[in-house]
Design a protein around this motif. Structure first.
Motif, PDB file in Angstrom:
ATOM      1  N   PHE A  19      16.373  45.233  -7.771  1.00  0.00           N
ATOM      2  CA  PHE A  19      16.652  46.506  -8.788  1.00  0.00           C
ATOM      3  C   PHE A  19      16.408  47.821  -7.851  1.00  0.00           C
ATOM      4  O   PHE A  19      15.253  47.900  -7.544  1.00  0.00           O
ATOM      5  CB  PHE A  19      15.785  46.380 -10.060  1.00  0.00           C
ATOM      6  N   PRO A  20      17.529  48.326  -7.497  1.00  0.00           N
ATOM      7  CA  PRO A  20      17.109  49.591  -6.630  1.00  0.00           C
ATOM      8  C   PRO A  20      16.506  50.851  -7.643  1.00  0.00           C
ATOM      9  O   PRO A  20      17.167  50.965  -8.737  1.00  0.00           O
ATOM     10  CB  PRO A  20      18.302  50.162  -6.012  1.00  0.00           C
ATOM     11  N   PHE A  21      15.485  51.481  -7.007  1.00  0.00           N
ATOM     12  CA  PHE A  21      14.880  52.524  -7.690  1.00  0.00           C
ATOM     13  C   PHE A  21      14.385  53.576  -6.730  1.00  0.00           C
ATOM     14  O   PHE A  21      14.017  53.365  -5.652  1.00  0.00           O
ATOM     15  CB  PHE A  21      13.632  52.069  -8.817  1.00  0.00           C
ATOM     16  N   THR A  22      14.080  54.635  -7.367  1.00  0.00           N
ATOM     17  CA  THR A  22      13.570  55.703  -6.603  1.00  0.00           C
ATOM     18  C   THR A  22      12.160  56.262  -7.378  1.00  0.00           C
ATOM     19  O   THR A  22      12.111  56.354  -8.460  1.00  0.00           O
ATOM     20  CB  THR A  22      14.189  57.016  -6.102  1.00  0.00           C
ATOM     21  N   ASP A  23      11.305  56.644  -6.569  1.00  0.00           N
ATOM     22  CA  ASP A  23       9.987  57.287  -7.327  1.00  0.00           C
ATOM     23  C   ASP A  23       9.748  58.676  -6.654  1.00  0.00           C
ATOM     24  O   ASP A  23       9.550  58.843  -5.440  1.00  0.00           O
ATOM     25  CB  ASP A  23       8.640  56.501  -6.993  1.00  0.00           C
ATOM     26  N   GLU A  24      10.212  59.885  -7.123  1.00  0.00           N
ATOM     27  CA  GLU A  24      10.305  61.161  -6.654  1.00  0.00           C
ATOM     28  C   GLU A  24       8.895  61.700  -6.437  1.00  0.00           C
ATOM     29  O   GLU A  24       9.069  62.463  -5.557  1.00  0.00           O
ATOM     30  CB  GLU A  24      11.157  62.024  -7.640  1.00  0.00           C
ATOM     31  N   THR A  25       7.995  61.156  -6.906  1.00  0.00           N
ATOM     32  CA  THR A  25       6.641  61.477  -6.748  1.00  0.00           C
ATOM     33  C   THR A  25       5.904  61.118  -5.328  1.00  0.00           C
ATOM     34  O   THR A  25       5.479  61.662  -4.561  1.00  0.00           O
ATOM     35  CB  THR A  25       5.410  61.305  -7.882  1.00  0.00           C
ATOM     36  N   HIS A  26       6.449  59.891  -5.211  1.00  0.00           N
ATOM     37  CA  HIS A  26       6.174  59.225  -4.141  1.00  0.00           C
ATOM     38  C   HIS A  26       6.932  59.666  -2.972  1.00  0.00           C
ATOM     39  O   HIS A  26       6.473  59.992  -1.782  1.00  0.00           O
ATOM     40  CB  HIS A  26       6.082  57.694  -4.153  1.00  0.00           C
ATOM     41  N   ALA A  27       8.282  59.309  -3.081  1.00  0.00           N
ATOM     42  CA  ALA A  27       8.996  59.644  -1.823  1.00  0.00           C
ATOM     43  C   ALA A  27      10.306  60.147  -2.198  1.00  0.00           C
ATOM     44  O   ALA A  27      11.418  59.162  -2.438  1.00  0.00           O
ATOM     45  CB  ALA A  27       9.246  58.245  -0.735  1.00  0.00           C
ATOM     46  N   PRO A  28      10.460  61.450  -2.386  1.00  0.00           N
ATOM     47  CA  PRO A  28      11.772  61.896  -2.952  1.00  0.00           C
ATOM     48  C   PRO A  28      13.075  61.421  -2.142  1.00  0.00           C
ATOM     49  O   PRO A  28      13.098  61.556  -0.847  1.00  0.00           O
ATOM     50  CB  PRO A  28      11.670  63.150  -2.922  1.00  0.00           C
ATOM     51  N   GLY A  29      14.275  60.699  -2.832  1.00  0.00           N
ATOM     52  CA  GLY A  29      15.397  60.379  -2.345  1.00  0.00           C
ATOM     53  C   GLY A  29      15.300  59.066  -1.492  1.00  0.00           C
ATOM     54  O   GLY A  29      16.317  58.613  -0.584  1.00  0.00           O
ATOM     55  N   LYS A  30      14.173  58.608  -1.365  1.00  0.00           N
ATOM     56  CA  LYS A  30      13.975  57.157  -0.481  1.00  0.00           C
ATOM     57  C   LYS A  30      14.003  56.107  -1.539  1.00  0.00           C
ATOM     58  O   LYS A  30      13.067  56.100  -2.514  1.00  0.00           O
ATOM     59  CB  LYS A  30      12.604  57.190   0.235  1.00  0.00           C
ATOM     60  N   GLU A  31      14.951  55.180  -1.417  1.00  0.00           N
ATOM     61  CA  GLU A  31      15.203  54.133  -2.291  1.00  0.00           C
ATOM     62  C   GLU A  31      14.226  52.803  -2.083  1.00  0.00           C
ATOM     63  O   GLU A  31      13.980  52.632  -0.927  1.00  0.00           O
ATOM     64  CB  GLU A  31      16.557  53.635  -2.062  1.00  0.00           C
ATOM     65  N   LEU A  32      13.497  52.513  -3.105  1.00  0.00           N
ATOM     66  CA  LEU A  32      12.835  51.197  -3.051  1.00  0.00           C
ATOM     67  C   LEU A  32      13.404  50.075  -3.768  1.00  0.00           C
ATOM     68  O   LEU A  32      14.635  50.471  -4.380  1.00  0.00           O
ATOM     69  CB  LEU A  32      11.738  51.577  -3.764  1.00  0.00           C
ATOM     70  N   ILE A  33      13.202  48.828  -3.247  1.00  0.00           N
ATOM     71  CA  ILE A  33      13.799  47.718  -4.175  1.00  0.00           C
ATOM     72  C   ILE A  33      12.661  46.944  -4.772  1.00  0.00           C
ATOM     73  O   ILE A  33      11.623  46.755  -4.254  1.00  0.00           O
ATOM     74  CB  ILE A  33      14.666  46.808  -3.252  1.00  0.00           C
ATOM     75  N   LEU A  34      13.031  46.731  -6.152  1.00  0.00           N
ATOM     76  CA  LEU A  34      12.143  45.824  -6.901  1.00  0.00           C
ATOM     77  C   LEU A  34      12.880  44.491  -6.942  1.00  0.00           C
ATOM     78  O   LEU A  34      13.952  44.202  -7.574  1.00  0.00           O
ATOM     79  CB  LEU A  34      11.905  46.284  -8.223  1.00  0.00           C
ATOM     80  N   GLN A  35      12.233  43.537  -6.230  1.00  0.00           N
ATOM     81  CA  GLN A  35      12.815  42.093  -6.227  1.00  0.00           C
ATOM     82  C   GLN A  35      11.943  41.441  -7.277  1.00  0.00           C
ATOM     83  O   GLN A  35      10.778  41.587  -7.259  1.00  0.00           O
ATOM     84  CB  GLN A  35      12.461  41.413  -4.832  1.00  0.00           C
ATOM     85  N   ALA A  36      12.622  40.661  -8.294  1.00  0.00           N
ATOM     86  CA  ALA A  36      11.981  40.288  -9.455  1.00  0.00           C
ATOM     87  C   ALA A  36      12.590  39.041  -9.594  1.00  0.00           C
ATOM     88  O   ALA A  36      13.515  38.657  -9.257  1.00  0.00           O
ATOM     89  CB  ALA A  36      12.364  41.266 -10.565  1.00  0.00           C
ATOM     90  N   TYR A  37      11.870  38.272 -10.489  1.00  0.00           N
ATOM     91  CA  TYR A  37      12.053  36.759 -10.854  1.00  0.00           C
ATOM     92  C   TYR A  37      11.542  36.650 -12.329  1.00  0.00           C
ATOM     93  O   TYR A  37      10.441  36.906 -12.604  1.00  0.00           O
ATOM     94  CB  TYR A  37      11.653  35.824  -9.882  1.00  0.00           C
ATOM     95  N   ARG A  38      12.366  36.479 -13.351  1.00  0.00           N
ATOM     96  CA  ARG A  38      12.094  35.902 -14.536  1.00  0.00           C
ATOM     97  C   ARG A  38      12.182  34.556 -14.975  1.00  0.00           C
ATOM     98  O   ARG A  38      13.427  34.032 -14.792  1.00  0.00           O
ATOM     99  CB  ARG A  38      12.798  36.944 -15.817  1.00  0.00           C
ATOM    100  N   ALA A  39      11.246  33.717 -15.149  1.00  0.00           N
ATOM    101  CA  ALA A  39      11.188  32.560 -15.407  1.00  0.00           C
ATOM    102  C   ALA A  39      11.855  32.229 -16.727  1.00  0.00           C
ATOM    103  O   ALA A  39      11.847  33.228 -17.725  1.00  0.00           O
ATOM    104  CB  ALA A  39       9.875  31.670 -15.649  1.00  0.00           C
ATOM    105  N   PRO A  40      12.938  30.912 -16.872  1.00  0.00           N
ATOM    106  CA  PRO A  40      13.391  30.978 -17.796  1.00  0.00           C
ATOM    107  C   PRO A  40      12.422  30.699 -19.401  1.00  0.00           C
ATOM    108  O   PRO A  40      12.897  31.093 -20.614  1.00  0.00           O
ATOM    109  CB  PRO A  40      13.856  29.460 -18.005  1.00  0.00           C
TER     110      PRO A  40
END
Length: 296
Positions: A19-40
């Motif tokens: 899940f790509p996201f940005t946090d403008e407070t931390h790093a404006p314009g710099k994309e972070l990625i949330l790698q996630a896994y939801r178990a069944p």
């Protein structure tokens, strides 16, 4: 910033997610990625585990290291990933961006250490979880991130924090400047004593004893903590206990020696999962099967 409803839709189905996201407070314009896994079997009442990757910036692999435990215990795994392109070197990730290039203290709101708590707030706001607190584990560079995050930011979003095989540590003292210690950042005596009282879990593989190499910090302050990561973990706990004794306050940190395991993010992840969700380290046969699968 993260749109909680967008994130909730992305996490609605079981399985892997990037899940790509940005946090403008931390790093404006710099994309972070949330790698996630939801178990069944995961529900909004299931445990949430944050995982902080090492210097390889391989959040996808660290997420996957936890899938076996997630499926067994119905977990949700969230691995915020800081790419080398946006966060090059140790300063913006391991050291949280606390100091700028000239050594001046940056605005605390911009520190990378706030990202896990902000992601957790988003999954709470989106109804993905009803949990009030999450678990957080970091390995190698992620272990540096995790223990420094815990020493400098609000720990209340996390019920447990585990640090495995860090290259070196920020010691719990105000007499040494960050990142060797916690001095010069406005940390108070009360803050330091509350940090010593937190139940930090330190994991140290007894085969993590290399004394040189590109991933082992070799700055003088790190070398002073011991010749290798295994020794440095013991020094970190010894220093904390001595500091607590000097102050007459409790130290609730504990160190778990992990037999036969070296600098192995997969094995250390599975050991931490077993401690948290099964109450003990894996048995000898399981540990032997884990040995030798290495990821920085």
């Amino acid at each position: 910033m993260i749109d909680p409803q967008h994130l909730a839709r992305a996490l609605a189905a079981p399985g892997r997610l990037a899940f790509p996201f940005t946090d403008e407070t931390h790093a404006p314009g710099k994309e972070l990625i949330l790698q996630a896994y939801r178990a069944p079997g995961a529900t909004p009442d299931s445990p949430v585990v944050f995982v902080q990757h090492g210097m390889g910036r391989n959040g996808d692999e660290y997420r996957d290291f936890w899938i076996e435990a997630a499926d067994r215990h119905g977990l949700m795994i969230l691995a915020p990933t800081f790419a080398a392109e946006t966060h090059p070197g140790a300063e913006p990730y391991n050291n949280g961006g606390v100091l700028d290039g000239s050594g001046a203290i940056t605005d605390a709101a911009t520190w990378a250490y706030h990202i896990p708590a902000r992601v957790f707030a988003a999954v709470q706001a989106g109804g993905v979880t009803r949990r009030r607190q999450a678990f957080l584990f970091g390995h190698s560079a992620g272990s540096q991130f995790a223990h420094r995050m815990a020493s400098l930011t609000d720990r209340s979003p996390f019920c447990a924090i585990g640090c495995g095989n860090a290259g070196w540590y920020s010691l719990p003292t105000l007499d040494r400047r960050f990142p060797e210690g916690l001095g010069g950042l406005g940390v108070t005596e009360a803050d330091l004593e509350a940090w010593l009282a937190y139940p930090l879990l330190i994991l140290a593989g007894d085969a993590d004893v290399e004394t040189s190499g590109p991933s082992l910090p070799s700055n003088p302050e790190a070398i002073a903590q011991g010749p290798h990561r295994f020794a440095r973990a013991h020094n970190f706990l010894r220093f904390a206990r001595e500091e607590a004794a000097r102050r007459g306050v409790p130290c609730h940190w504990r160190l778990e020696v992990v037999p036969g395991i070296g600098h192995d993010g997969n094995a250390m992840s599975k050991v931490c999962a077993a401690i948290w969700f099964e109450g003990r380290q894996p048995d000898a046969a399981r540990m032997a099967a884990l040995a030798g699968k290495v990821a920085l």
